[in-house]
Write a protein that holds these residues in place. Structure first.
Motif, PDB file in Angstrom:
ATOM      1  N   LYS A 288       0.823  -1.220   0.000  1.00 14.51           N
ATOM      2  CA  LYS A 288       0.000   0.000   0.000  1.00 14.51           C
ATOM      3  C   LYS A 288       0.848   1.257   0.000  1.00 14.51           C
ATOM      4  O   LYS A 288       0.436   2.284  -0.534  1.00 14.51           O
ATOM      5  N   SER A 289       2.042   1.197   0.580  1.00 16.23           N
ATOM      6  CA  SER A 289       2.907   2.368   0.588  1.00 16.23           C
ATOM      7  C   SER A 289       3.573   2.593  -0.775  1.00 16.23           C
ATOM      8  O   SER A 289       4.024   3.697  -1.063  1.00 16.23           O
ATOM      9  N   LEU A 290       3.612   1.573  -1.614  1.00 17.88           N
ATOM     10  CA  LEU A 290       4.269   1.682  -2.921  1.00 17.88           C
ATOM     11  C   LEU A 290       3.347   2.158  -4.036  1.00 17.88           C
ATOM     12  O   LEU A 290       3.790   2.820  -4.966  1.00 17.88           O
ATOM     13  N   VAL A 291       2.071   1.826  -3.976  1.00 12.03           N
ATOM     14  CA  VAL A 291       1.163   2.045  -5.102  1.00 12.03           C
ATOM     15  C   VAL A 291       0.428   3.383  -5.023  1.00 12.03           C
ATOM     16  O   VAL A 291       0.381   4.020  -3.981  1.00 12.03           O
ATOM     17  N   ASP A 292      -0.167   3.770  -6.168  1.00 11.93           N
ATOM     18  CA  ASP A 292      -0.979   4.987  -6.223  1.00 11.93           C
ATOM     19  C   ASP A 292      -2.408   4.740  -5.747  1.00 11.93           C
ATOM     20  O   ASP A 292      -3.075   5.655  -5.275  1.00 11.93           O
ATOM     21  N   ASP A 293      -2.896   3.508  -5.898  1.00  6.72           N
ATOM     22  CA  ASP A 293      -4.265   3.150  -5.526  1.00  6.72           C
ATOM     23  C   ASP A 293      -4.251   2.090  -4.423  1.00  6.72           C
ATOM     24  O   ASP A 293      -4.393   0.896  -4.695  1.00  6.72           O
ATOM     25  N   PRO A 294      -4.062   2.502  -3.159  1.00  6.87           N
ATOM     26  CA  PRO A 294      -3.965   1.521  -2.068  1.00  6.87           C
ATOM     27  C   PRO A 294      -5.254   0.720  -1.841  1.00  6.87           C
ATOM     28  O   PRO A 294      -5.209  -0.380  -1.304  1.00  6.87           O
ATOM     29  N   SER A 295      -6.396   1.235  -2.282  1.00  8.72           N
ATOM     30  CA  SER A 295      -7.645   0.499  -2.075  1.00  8.72           C
ATOM     31  C   SER A 295      -7.732  -0.741  -2.968  1.00  8.72           C
ATOM     32  O   SER A 295      -8.516  -1.646  -2.697  1.00  8.72           O
ATOM     33  N   ALA A 296      -6.924  -0.807  -4.022  1.00  7.94           N
ATOM     34  CA  ALA A 296      -6.945  -1.951  -4.939  1.00  7.94           C
ATOM     35  C   ALA A 296      -6.009  -3.071  -4.495  1.00  7.94           C
ATOM     36  O   ALA A 296      -5.981  -4.131  -5.118  1.00  7.94           O
ATOM     37  N   VAL A 297      -5.264  -2.859  -3.423  1.00 10.52           N
ATOM     38  CA  VAL A 297      -4.314  -3.878  -2.956  1.00 10.52           C
ATOM     39  C   VAL A 297      -5.076  -4.996  -2.239  1.00 10.52           C
ATOM     40  O   VAL A 297      -5.864  -4.739  -1.326  1.00 10.52           O
ATOM     41  N   GLU A 298      -4.851  -6.227  -2.692  1.00 14.23           N
ATOM     42  CA  GLU A 298      -5.450  -7.402  -2.059  1.00 14.23           C
ATOM     43  C   GLU A 298      -4.344  -8.391  -1.721  1.00 14.23           C
ATOM     44  O   GLU A 298      -3.521  -8.705  -2.564  1.00 14.23           O
ATOM     45  N   VAL A 299      -4.343  -8.860  -0.486  1.00 21.43           N
ATOM     46  CA  VAL A 299      -3.351  -9.837  -0.056  1.00 21.43           C
ATOM     47  C   VAL A 299      -4.102 -11.030   0.523  1.00 21.43           C
ATOM     48  O   VAL A 299      -4.972 -10.869   1.375  1.00 21.43           O
ATOM     49  N   LYS A 300      -3.759 -12.215   0.010  1.00 24.53           N
ATOM     50  CA  LYS A 300      -4.435 -13.436   0.452  1.00 24.53           C
ATOM     51  C   LYS A 300      -3.385 -14.474   0.819  1.00 24.53           C
ATOM     52  O   LYS A 300      -2.355 -14.584   0.165  1.00 24.53           O
ATOM     53  N   GLU A 301      -3.655 -15.221   1.870  1.00 26.79           N
ATOM     54  CA  GLU A 301      -2.738 -16.272   2.319  1.00 26.79           C
ATOM     55  C   GLU A 301      -3.321 -17.639   1.994  1.00 26.79           C
ATOM     56  O   GLU A 301      -4.467 -17.923   2.320  1.00 26.79           O
ATOM     57  N   VAL A 302      -2.513 -18.468   1.329  1.00 22.53           N
ATOM     58  CA  VAL A 302      -2.927 -19.826   0.988  1.00 22.53           C
ATOM     59  C   VAL A 302      -1.910 -20.776   1.595  1.00 22.53           C
ATOM     60  O   VAL A 302      -0.720 -20.669   1.329  1.00 22.53           O
ATOM     61  N   GLU A 303      -2.391 -21.699   2.419  1.00 21.67           N
ATOM     62  CA  GLU A 303      -1.477 -22.646   3.067  1.00 21.67           C
ATOM     63  C   GLU A 303      -1.441 -23.956   2.309  1.00 21.67           C
ATOM     64  O   GLU A 303      -2.474 -24.554   2.025  1.00 21.67           O
ATOM     65  N   ASN A 304      -0.240 -24.379   1.967  1.00 24.90           N
ATOM     66  CA  ASN A 304      -0.010 -25.694   1.382  1.00 24.90           C
ATOM     67  C   ASN A 304       0.534 -26.594   2.480  1.00 24.90           C
ATOM     68  O   ASN A 304       0.629 -26.190   3.633  1.00 24.90           O
ATOM     69  N   LYS A 305       0.945 -27.806   2.127  1.00 22.32           N
ATOM     70  CA  LYS A 305       1.445 -28.734   3.139  1.00 22.32           C
ATOM     71  C   LYS A 305       2.698 -28.210   3.831  1.00 22.32           C
ATOM     72  O   LYS A 305       2.815 -28.267   5.044  1.00 22.32           O
ATOM     73  N   GLN A 306       3.651 -27.700   3.046  1.00 25.09           N
ATOM     74  CA  GLN A 306       4.918 -27.286   3.632  1.00 25.09           C
ATOM     75  C   GLN A 306       5.154 -25.782   3.614  1.00 25.09           C
ATOM     76  O   GLN A 306       5.999 -25.288   4.344  1.00 25.09           O
ATOM     77  N   THR A 307       4.433 -25.061   2.768  1.00 27.93           N
ATOM     78  CA  THR A 307       4.693 -23.627   2.634  1.00 27.93           C
ATOM     79  C   THR A 307       3.415 -22.812   2.763  1.00 27.93           C
ATOM     80  O   THR A 307       2.315 -23.326   2.629  1.00 27.93           O
TER      81      THR A 307
END
Length: 76
Positions: A10-29
């Motif tokens: 969000k600190s890098l972009v011009d449109d912080p409202s468009a930033v989406e971060v999602k976490e996906v857990e696999n077996k090891q990572t």
């Protein structure tokens, strides 16, 4: 980790409202998926991928402290 990536992105972009971060857990990572507006993609990746590499380095350091393996993917 998700909050860390979100704050940095969000600190890098011009449109912080468009930033989406999602976490996906696999077996090891844990995979952290980062999505930004198409016109902000270059700001997150940087010249020759330097900003993306720095972002991954910071997350990897935080993950090592927590004894986890984390991968950051920037998705278009």
């Amino acid at each position: 980790m998700v909050k860390l990536v979100e704050v940095i992105a969000k600190s890098l972009v011009d449109d912080p409202s468009a930033v989406e971060v999602k976490e996906v857990e696999n077996k090891q990572t844990i995979v952290i998926e980062l999505r930004v507006a198409p016109n902000d993609m270059g700001k997150v990746i940087g010249k020759q991928g330097r900003i993306a590499k720095a972002l991954r380095t910071v997350v990897k350091a935080a993950a090592t402290k927590a004894n986890k393996k984390v991968v950051v993917e920037i998705i278009q």
